[in-house]
Design a protein around this motif. Structure first.
Motif, PDB file in Angstrom:
ATOM      1  N   ILE A   1       0.825  -1.208   0.000  1.00 21.89           N
ATOM      2  CA  ILE A   1       0.000   0.000   0.000  1.00 21.89           C
ATOM      3  C   ILE A   1       0.861   1.260   0.000  1.00 21.89           C
ATOM      4  N   ASN A   2       1.795   1.340   0.932  1.00 19.81           N
ATOM      5  CA  ASN A   2       2.555   2.591   1.089  1.00 19.81           C
ATOM      6  C   ASN A   2       3.520   2.843  -0.054  1.00 19.81           C
ATOM      7  N   LEU A   3       4.303   1.837  -0.395  1.00 21.08           N
ATOM      8  CA  LEU A   3       5.352   2.030  -1.401  1.00 21.08           C
ATOM      9  C   LEU A   3       4.869   1.696  -2.807  1.00 21.08           C
ATOM     10  N   LEU A   4       4.425   0.454  -3.018  1.00 15.47           N
ATOM     11  CA  LEU A   4       3.988   0.082  -4.352  1.00 15.47           C
ATOM     12  C   LEU A   4       2.740   0.855  -4.772  1.00 15.47           C
ATOM     13  N   GLY A   5       1.862   1.151  -3.805  1.00 11.75           N
ATOM     14  CA  GLY A   5       0.682   1.951  -4.135  1.00 11.75           C
ATOM     15  C   GLY A   5       1.061   3.334  -4.635  1.00 11.75           C
TER      16      GLY A   5
END
Length: 245
Positions: free
Chosen positions: A107-111
């Motif tokens: 969620i945080n990075l790949l999102g």
């Protein structure tokens, strides 16, 4: 980045810093579209705050593509804010932490990367385009309780720097929002009263952007303790102070 006359799309924005920033940008004369996984909550915010909402799950590439098509069919978006994120406590000695770690990275990075990748070619065709990423003071001084969250925010800081360098010959401005501990319910519990009040954080952040439209990092006074710790040769002391609670 100018602070009025934009059309802003925000990944996330249904609570906390995202929602308050959406309200502030709306009040400054911008069109703001927020997003989130819960349509009922988006409908509620549309009725109460007059903020248009789009269903989006940044962990799902198809959802990002659908949201992009939906929002750009109705609006000429020139600012993307990648606000969606989660923060979870982890015990690294317990193998069960891996599920939380993987979700946080997704969620945080790949999102963030998925969202920017989807919107960037479109933004490059707009007037006054900007991308605002969201890292954290914990990108620079880690909180032991939230190791993967810290790591994703450090990665977003580095990613934003690379993005800025690669876009140096374009019109797209890359800004990094670097919050300290702010009084939100990001971790699902009542905030610590010693954290920065949400309204004060948003007031100071907007003021920085108004006074310094070419800013690369939005750093409120409270986050300098963390952001400058390594540069000022006090990183071990900052780690100890942050984790003493």
């Amino acid at each position: 980045m100018k602070t009025t006359g934009n059309t802003i799309f925000m990944t996330g924005g249904t609570s906390g810093i995202g929602l308050e920033l959406a309200r502030r940008f709306r009040d400054l004369g911008n069109t703001v579209i927020i997003s989130g996984r819960r349509k009922d909550l988006l409908d509620q915010l549309a009725a109460e705050d007059h903020l248009e909402g789009v269903v989006l799950d940044v962990a799902d590439p198809d959802s990002i593509a659908t949201a992009f098509a939906e929002v750009t069919a109705r609006h000429t978006v020139n600012v993307l804010i990648t606000m969606a994120g989660i923060m979870q406590a982890e015990n690294l000695q317990d193998p069960a932490h891996l599920a939380a770690s993987e979700a946080t990275i997704d969620i945080n990075l790949l999102g963030t990367i998925r969202s920017i990748t989807t919107f960037l070619p479109y933004l490059q065709q707009q007037t006054d385009p900007a991308v605002i990423t969201v890292s954290s003071g914990l990108a620079f001084v880690p909180l032991a309780l939230t190791p993967t969250y810290n790591a994703t925010k450090a990665a977003i800081h580095s990613y934003a720097q690379s993005l800025r360098l690669q876009l140096a010959d374009t019109a797209v401005q890359v800004i990094e929002l670097v919050p300290p501990a702010v009084q939100t319910e990001l971790m699902g519990s009542a905030p610590d009263p010693s954290w920065m009040p949400l309204d004060e954080y948003t007031d100071e952040s907007i003021a920085i952007l108004q006074q310094h439209p070419d800013v690369e990092e939005i750093l409120v006074d409270r986050v300098h303790f963390l952001r400058a710790a390594e540069r000022e040769n006090r990183h071990p002391e900052a780690v100890a102070a942050l984790n003493s609670h």
